[in-house]
Design an enzyme around this catalytic site. Sequence first.
Site, PDB file in Angstrom:
ATOM      1  N   CYS A  83       0.604  -1.127   0.061  1.00 30.20           N
ATOM      2  CA  CYS A  83      -0.071   0.145   0.072  1.00 30.20           C
ATOM      3  C   CYS A  83       1.151   1.380  -0.861  1.00 30.20           C
ATOM      4  O   CYS A  83       0.494   2.837   0.073  1.00 30.20           O
ATOM      5  CB  CYS A  83      -0.862  -0.321   1.281  1.00 30.20           C
ATOM      6  SG  CYS A  83      -1.933  -1.423   1.525  1.00 30.20           S
ATOM      7  N   ASN A 134     -10.030   0.408   0.925  1.00 29.07           N
ATOM      8  CA  ASN A 134      -8.983   0.467   1.112  1.00 29.07           C
ATOM      9  C   ASN A 134      -8.640  -0.200  -0.546  1.00 29.07           C
ATOM     10  O   ASN A 134      -8.263  -1.566  -0.624  1.00 29.07           O
ATOM     11  CB  ASN A 134      -8.295  -0.270   2.174  1.00 29.07           C
ATOM     12  CG  ASN A 134      -6.557  -0.243   2.068  1.00 29.07           C
ATOM     13  OD1 ASN A 134      -6.080   0.153   1.012  1.00 29.07           O
ATOM     14  ND2 ASN A 134      -6.326  -0.314   3.099  1.00 29.07           N
ATOM     15  N   HIS A 156      -3.567   6.808   3.362  1.00 26.50           N
ATOM     16  CA  HIS A 156      -4.157   6.236   3.052  1.00 26.50           C
ATOM     17  C   HIS A 156      -4.775   5.395   3.611  1.00 26.50           C
ATOM     18  O   HIS A 156      -5.263   5.468   4.773  1.00 26.50           O
ATOM     19  CB  HIS A 156      -2.725   4.393   3.162  1.00 26.50           C
ATOM     20  CG  HIS A 156      -2.644   3.604   2.811  1.00 26.50           C
ATOM     21  ND1 HIS A 156      -3.245   3.475   1.245  1.00 26.50           N
ATOM     22  CD2 HIS A 156      -2.948   2.643   3.246  1.00 26.50           C
ATOM     23  CE1 HIS A 156      -3.944   2.202   1.327  1.00 26.50           C
ATOM     24  NE2 HIS A 156      -3.642   1.981   2.816  1.00 26.50           N
TER      25      HIS A 156
HETATM   26  O1  UT7 Z   1      -3.321  -0.891   4.146  1.00 26.70           O
HETATM   27  C1  UT7 Z   1      -3.006  -1.402   5.251  1.00 26.70           C
HETATM   28  C2  UT7 Z   1      -4.176  -3.024   5.300  1.00 26.70           C
HETATM   29  N1  UT7 Z   1      -4.810  -3.153   6.314  1.00 26.70           N
HETATM   30  C3  UT7 Z   1      -5.479  -1.975   7.171  1.00 26.70           C
HETATM   31  O2  UT7 Z   1      -4.994  -0.788   7.475  1.00 26.70           O
HETATM   32  C4  UT7 Z   1      -5.589  -2.855   8.539  1.00 26.70           C
HETATM   33  C5  UT7 Z   1      -5.940  -2.487  10.447  1.00 26.70           C
HETATM   34  N2  UT7 Z   1      -6.191  -3.145  11.584  1.00 26.70           N
HETATM   35  C6  UT7 Z   1      -7.620  -2.679  11.194  1.00 26.70           C
HETATM   36  O3  UT7 Z   1      -8.921  -1.576  10.647  1.00 26.70           O
HETATM   37  C7  UT7 Z   1      -8.931  -3.297  12.275  1.00 26.70           C
HETATM   38  O4  UT7 Z   1      -7.707  -4.207  13.108  1.00 26.70           O
HETATM   39  C8  UT7 Z   1     -10.498  -4.106  11.453  1.00 26.70           C
HETATM   40  C9  UT7 Z   1     -10.993  -3.141  10.813  1.00 26.70           C
HETATM   41  C10 UT7 Z   1      -9.421  -4.709  10.655  1.00 26.70           C
HETATM   42  C11 UT7 Z   1     -10.838  -5.032  12.026  1.00 26.70           C
HETATM   43  O5  UT7 Z   1     -10.608  -3.671  14.143  1.00 26.70           O
HETATM   44  P1  UT7 Z   1     -10.956  -3.839  15.587  1.00 26.70           P
HETATM   45  O6  UT7 Z   1     -11.378  -3.260  16.528  1.00 26.70           O
HETATM   46  O7  UT7 Z   1      -9.378  -4.265  15.812  1.00 26.70           O
HETATM   47  O8  UT7 Z   1     -11.718  -5.607  15.424  1.00 26.70           O
HETATM   48  P2  UT7 Z   1     -11.571  -7.074  16.364  1.00 26.70           P
HETATM   49  O9  UT7 Z   1      -9.969  -8.176  14.543  1.00 26.70           O
HETATM   50  O10 UT7 Z   1     -10.616  -6.570  17.692  1.00 26.70           O
HETATM   51  O11 UT7 Z   1     -12.396  -7.859  15.878  1.00 26.70           O
HETATM   52  C12 UT7 Z   1     -13.270  -7.294  17.232  1.00 26.70           C
HETATM   53  C13 UT7 Z   1     -14.691  -8.472  16.835  1.00 26.70           C
HETATM   54  C14 UT7 Z   1     -14.049 -10.033  16.953  1.00 26.70           C
HETATM   55  O12 UT7 Z   1     -15.061 -10.531  17.332  1.00 26.70           O
HETATM   56  P3  UT7 Z   1     -15.060 -11.300  18.193  1.00 26.70           P
HETATM   57  O13 UT7 Z   1     -13.567 -12.250  18.627  1.00 26.70           O
HETATM   58  O14 UT7 Z   1     -14.981  -9.505  19.486  1.00 26.70           O
HETATM   59  O15 UT7 Z   1     -16.338 -11.840  18.903  1.00 26.70           O
HETATM   60  C15 UT7 Z   1     -14.241 -10.502  15.449  1.00 26.70           C
HETATM   61  O16 UT7 Z   1     -14.731 -11.699  15.085  1.00 26.70           O
HETATM   62  O17 UT7 Z   1     -15.128  -8.039  16.268  1.00 26.70           O
HETATM   63  C16 UT7 Z   1     -15.370  -9.659  14.634  1.00 26.70           C
HETATM   64  N3  UT7 Z   1     -14.908  -8.913  13.431  1.00 26.70           N
HETATM   65  C17 UT7 Z   1     -16.718  -9.207  12.656  1.00 26.70           C
HETATM   66  N4  UT7 Z   1     -17.408  -8.705  12.608  1.00 26.70           N
HETATM   67  C18 UT7 Z   1     -18.905  -7.848  11.995  1.00 26.70           C
HETATM   68  C19 UT7 Z   1     -14.816  -8.910  12.420  1.00 26.70           C
HETATM   69  N5  UT7 Z   1     -14.770  -8.430  11.108  1.00 26.70           N
HETATM   70  C20 UT7 Z   1     -15.700  -8.159  11.339  1.00 26.70           C
HETATM   71  C21 UT7 Z   1     -16.913  -8.064  10.380  1.00 26.70           C
HETATM   72  N6  UT7 Z   1     -18.282  -7.597  10.666  1.00 26.70           N
HETATM   73  N7  UT7 Z   1     -16.407  -7.738   9.395  1.00 26.70           N
END
Ligand code: UT7
Length: 324
Positions: free
Chosen positions: A112, A281, A251
């Site tokens: 990215c 993204n 980004h």
């Molecule tokens: O170009 C670079 C690319 N990547 C990035 O920039 C990503 C950087 N990271 C992020 O943006 C965030 O970490 C995410 C948006 C990917 C995730 O957000 P988060 O607040 O870190 O959530 P998490 O991974 O801690 O997940 C929290 C909960 C989990 O459920 P439990 O275990 O608490 O029951 C996940 O399974 O949210 C769940 N979850 C979802 N729920 C509904 C993860 N993805 C989804 C989804 N819809 N799409």
Amino acid sequence: MMKAIIAGTGSYLPKNIVSNDDLSKLVETSDEWISTRTGIKERRITNQETTTDLAYKASVRALESSNIKAEEIDLIICATMTPDNFMPSVACVVQEMLGAIHSAAFDLSAACTGMIYAMSIAEQFIKSKTYKNILIIGSETLSRILNWEDRGTCVLFGDGAGAMVLTASEKSNGILASTLYADGSKNSILTCPAIPLDNPYNRQSKNRESKIKMEGQEVFKFAIRSVTKCIKDVLQKADLSPDEIKYIIPHQANKRIIEQSAKYSNIPEEKFFMNLQHCGNTSAASVGIALDELAKANKLNTGDYIILVGFGGGMTSGAILLKW
Ligand code: UT7
């Protein structure tokens, strides 16, 4: 001293719009979760066009807005992690499509951060007077390397391309500072394997799938640290204060990353341009698409200071400070 100024910008998004509600029919997710955690409302997903097609269409627009002809381009760099072939490069095929018959051409892989790396490389060629006109493209069809069953990643990305023409100028405008970083020790937090080793002497590694895997929270923390550091770097190098900056074009990964970066950089959030709501993204394309949107909306005036800043797989990061 010779400077690299932006002579024109262009972008292209595939027509097919995929909303958060559409995705909730594929995986267990909701508009509410995606909007609040990322800021993304919809993204474009190609159903026919390739990375090369997107790159070509964005390039045509960038050339049109630059008034520089394809035959005058000396070099084409395409930043992408979703090329259509190992060879030829996207850049070489685009060269043929444009009729940029006098240019050298290559693809660049910095995930990215690709557009920022490409701008920095182009600047070196222009400063050294090796080349005068350089076309830079960031083009991606991330949809082809997404695991469409993984709700943690498939909701984040979109397809698209951004392009710009850099040209040599003796004016005081143009790129004033750049900074590039890579931290290979974190390479495993954001990955997408290429094809497996498979030859008559090794038949063991056939199960590697070319799909994105991500440790979201690790990437999140890396992103905020990197964006904050890169902004500080280029401000220092250009001897400017945050107050003098009109826009920061980060980004477009996540609204919360951008908000936190603004907070840690001590720069008002309103200065950070965001279009991730409707693009998602788009990896190497995101900064180019955002810059083109700002330029086409007539929001940039001659003399404005702008910072472009990116981060991504590798883990890579970098920033460019320029005077419009
Ligand atoms: O170009 C670079 C690319 N990547 C990035 O920039 C990503 C950087 N990271 C992020 O943006 C965030 O970490 C995410 C948006 C990917 C995730 O957000 P988060 O607040 O870190 O959530 P998490 O991974 O801690 O997940 C929290 C909960 C989990 O459920 P439990 O275990 O608490 O029951 C996940 O399974 O949210 C769940 N979850 C979802 N729920 C509904 C993860 N993805 C989804 C989804 N819809 N799409």
